[in-house]
Design a protein around this motif. Structure first.
Motif: not given
Length: 104
Positions: A85-104
């Motif tokens: 829970g140190k990184i919180k995701l709100r909204g479309n979790v699948k899309r958010l995970m994709s963005v995290i993987q792409d930019i981090l």
């Protein structure tokens, strides 16, 4: 601490400048600082840019400045931070995970 976060944003923009064009809908990243300040960044086709916190974007990543700095130094921390829970995701979790993987 502010300067470190802005340096991370600058480095990510440079490193991933070709990846941002694939992001269809922008994502917000809220970075919370120890002094209570919150900086909001939009991740989209323009790259990572600081925006007013009142954006009407549903997909959001919330992280403290300290945790962002730690994740930038050690990418292996992303999953444990998501699970704890140190990184919180709100909204479309699948899309958010994709963005995290792409930019981090």
């Amino acid at each position: 601490m502010y300067s470190e976060v802005y340096k991370i944003v600058e480095n990510l923009n440079e490193k991933h400048k070709n990846d941002f064009s694939s992001i269809e809908n922008p994502v917000l990243i809220e970075v919370k600082f120890p002094d209570g300040a919150v900086k909001t960044f939009e991740v989209g086709k323009r790259g990572i840019v600081e925006v007013d916190g009142g954006q009407k974007i549903e997909d959001k990543i919330v992280i403290s400045s300290r945790d962002l700095i730690r994740v930038e130094r050690n990418r292996k921390l992303i999953l444990p931070y998501l699970m704890s829970g140190k990184i919180k995701l709100r909204g479309n979790v699948k899309r958010l995970m994709s963005v995290i993987q792409d930019i981090l």
